[in-house]
Design an enzyme around this catalytic site. Structure first.
Site, PDB file in Angstrom:
ATOM      1  N   ASP A 219       1.006  -1.231   0.282  1.00 16.96           N
ATOM      2  CA  ASP A 219       0.144   0.073  -0.654  1.00 16.96           C
ATOM      3  C   ASP A 219       0.871   1.349   0.765  1.00 16.96           C
ATOM      4  OD1 ASP A 219      -1.522   2.059   0.513  1.00 16.96           O
ATOM      5  OD2 ASP A 219      -2.808   0.834   2.701  1.00 16.96           O
ATOM      6  N   THR A 245      -3.796   5.502  -3.010  1.00 13.60           N
ATOM      7  CA  THR A 245      -4.562   6.347  -2.986  1.00 13.60           C
ATOM      8  C   THR A 245      -3.979   7.751  -4.157  1.00 13.60           C
ATOM      9  OG1 THR A 245      -3.206   7.590  -1.147  1.00 13.60           O
ATOM     10  CG2 THR A 245      -5.895   7.319  -1.072  1.00 13.60           C
ATOM     11  N   LYS A 248      -2.468  12.371  -2.905  1.00 14.90           N
ATOM     12  CA  LYS A 248      -1.279  12.487  -2.172  1.00 14.90           C
ATOM     13  C   LYS A 248      -0.137  13.220  -2.646  1.00 14.90           C
ATOM     14  CE  LYS A 248      -3.118  10.074   1.614  1.00 14.90           C
ATOM     15  NZ  LYS A 248      -3.728   8.477   1.525  1.00 14.90           N
ATOM     16  N   ARG A 254      -9.199  13.071  -5.150  1.00 18.56           N
ATOM     17  CA  ARG A 254      -9.125  11.879  -4.468  1.00 18.56           C
ATOM     18  C   ARG A 254      -9.567  10.276  -4.589  1.00 18.56           C
ATOM     19  NH1 ARG A 254      -8.675  14.537   0.665  1.00 18.56           N
ATOM     20  NH2 ARG A 254      -9.056  12.596   0.929  1.00 18.56           N
TER      21      ARG A 254
HETATM   22  N1  DSN Z   1      -5.391  10.041   6.118  1.00 23.83           N
HETATM   23  C1  DSN Z   1      -4.702   9.712   5.711  1.00 23.83           C
HETATM   24  C2  DSN Z   1      -3.298  10.000   6.100  1.00 23.83           C
HETATM   25  O1  DSN Z   1      -3.142  11.299   5.892  1.00 23.83           O
HETATM   26  O2  DSN Z   1      -1.752   9.378   6.184  1.00 23.83           O
HETATM   27  C3  DSN Z   1      -4.086   8.245   4.966  1.00 23.83           C
HETATM   28  O3  DSN Z   1      -5.426   7.228   5.515  1.00 23.83           O
END
Ligand code: DSN
Length: 437
Positions: A219, A245, A248, A254
């Site tokens: 992951d 995800t 990031k 998202r």
């Molecule tokens: N909320 C994410 C983070 O800030 O790393 C992980 O799911």
């Protein structure tokens, strides 16, 4: 109608929402964003998010699986899929190109439909495990994620979850993980983290997984942009499945994404739909497609390098000012300050107090447990990272200024107002794109 005109039209019919949008944009334009899992979305990706693809129902896939092979036959349940099919294939092909080792793209399959990273992980578990099977993942308190087997997550309710922790030097201890894996005999090992500042050795994880006959899920939600751009080692060809995800370091909308060995593709697809989800969000998939085109560019590779370079500079500048960082620095985009040690040691400032005080000064990050914290709800650390500030174009000079602000806000609560004004001055030079005019 350009974006600003469209906003005005929205504001005319709903000034309550219009006002909230304006206020949030103004807040974002004033503060420095250091939460390492947040970013400024790549602008064309934001446009695609608001497009007509958001109105289309597309349950199914642009293909059918026949005896484990993807056939270009209509796999959708509703009509009108000529262009959604093309968009989904575009996103999928670009995802494979970004993550698969060069020349091995044919061996990999991507599913771009998961609505979030947590859903992507759950889809992998439900595709490849039976309820009650054993998984071995990283403890949340040591930097792992809820969905890696934490006790309140369905990943430990539906599966028998075992957790590994960091070694004494607060780094992954592959010998200890190997011993635990031999003892536990998991069906799947999960590697990857939400708060681990060091390089992950996917090859070492794969060798442990192979020894105990487990599948390996990587992951890489936090570092996927770095992995694809070659700034962090790639989990492929070592992992069986990779999840991430897309918002990031990657700078997309998202959402979640799964890339796997091709032979696992049919099971993964079935687990996502119809197993866990209904209609995919085609606007998100369109947005991801264009993000991945950007991620494959030299411009993005340079961005990813700058993210790591900035993180390294910031971590050095903080340490020069007496802050203690977990593991003494960072190899990636994030770092953790341990407020029990160093210049913060006797100041009675824990993670919550420091995060709130920094926010009052216009610096936004998150409180975070650091290994060894006795009370996870009262963490003694903060987590910060450089993806967003690098996207704005900040570099070495700003990393030094930031470290200076961190020191002043820690040592002198009275400095908050002055620092806030300085932060706003800096942010005025790195303006975020405005949609509300
Ligand atoms: N909320 C994410 C983070 O800030 O790393 C992980 O799911």
């Amino acid at each position: 109608m350009d974006i600003t005109e469209r906003f005005k039209a929205l504001n005319e019919v709903d000034s309550e929402l219009g006002s909230l949008l304006k206020q949030e944009e103004a807040r974002q334009s004033r503060v420095i964003r250091l939460i390492p899992s947040e970013n400024y979305i790549y602008e064309p990706a934001r446009l695609a998010l608001g497009s007509c693809f958001g109105e289309k129902y597309s349950e199914g896939y642009p293909h059918k699986w026949v005896k484990g092979e993807r056939k270009h036959a209509n796999g959708r349940y509703y009509q009108g899929q000529e262009f959604t099919n093309a968009v989904e294939c575009l996103a999928r092909d670009r995802a494979v190109k970004f993550f698969a080792p060069k020349g091995m793209e044919e061996n990999y399959h991507a599913n771009v439909q998961p609505l979030a990273g947590a859903n992507a992980n759950l889809a992998v578990y439900s595709a490849l495990l039976n309820p009650g099977d054993r998984i071995l993942g990283m403890s949340l308190a040591h930097g792992g994620h809820l969905t890696h087997g934490h006790k309140v997550s369905v990943s430990s309710i539906f599966f028998e979850a075992h957790q590994y922790t960091l070694g004494e030097n607060l780094r992954l201890d592959y010998d200890a993980i190997r011993k635990q894996a031999i003892e536990v005999q998991p069906k799947m090992i999960v590697c990857g983290a939400s708060a681990y500042p060091r390089t992950i050795d996917f090859e070492a994880f794969a060798s442990i997984a192979k020894e105990v006959g487990a599948l390996l899920l990587a992951d890489i939600a936090h570092i996927s942009g770095l992995c694809g751009a070659g700034v962090h080692p790639n989990p492929f060809p070592h992992a069986d499945v990779v999840t991430t995800t897309t918002h990031k370091v990657l700078r997309g909308p998202r959402g979640g994404l799964i890339v796997c060995r091709r032979e696992l593709g049919a099971d993964i697809d079935r687990a996502v739909f119809p197993g866990l989800q209904g209609g995919p969000h085609m606007n998100k998939i369109a947005s991801l497609a264009t993000t991945l085109k950007y991620a494959l560019s030299d411009e993005y590779t340079q961005y990813a390098k700058n993210v790591v370079e900035n993180a390294s500079l910031l971590s050095e500048a903080l340490q020069q000012r007496g802050f203690v960082l977990v593991t003494g620095g960072t190899d990636n985009h994030l770092m953790l300050i341990d407020l029990k040690e160093g210049s913060a040691k006797d100041l009675d400032v824990d993670g919550t107090i420091y995060a709130e005080r920094l926010e009052a000064a216009g610096i936004v990050l998150n409180k975070n447990a650091v290994p060894g914290d006795a009370k996870p709800w009262k963490p003694t650390g903060v987590r910060l990272g450089t993806p967003a500030i690098t996207a704005l174009g900040m570099g070495p000079a700003e990393m030094d200024t930031l470290a200076d602000w961190f020191e002043r806000v820690l040592k002198d609560e009275g400095s908050v107002t002055v620092v806030k004004a300085e932060v706003e001055e800096l942010m005025a030079r790195f303006a975020i794109p405005s949609w509300v005019g």
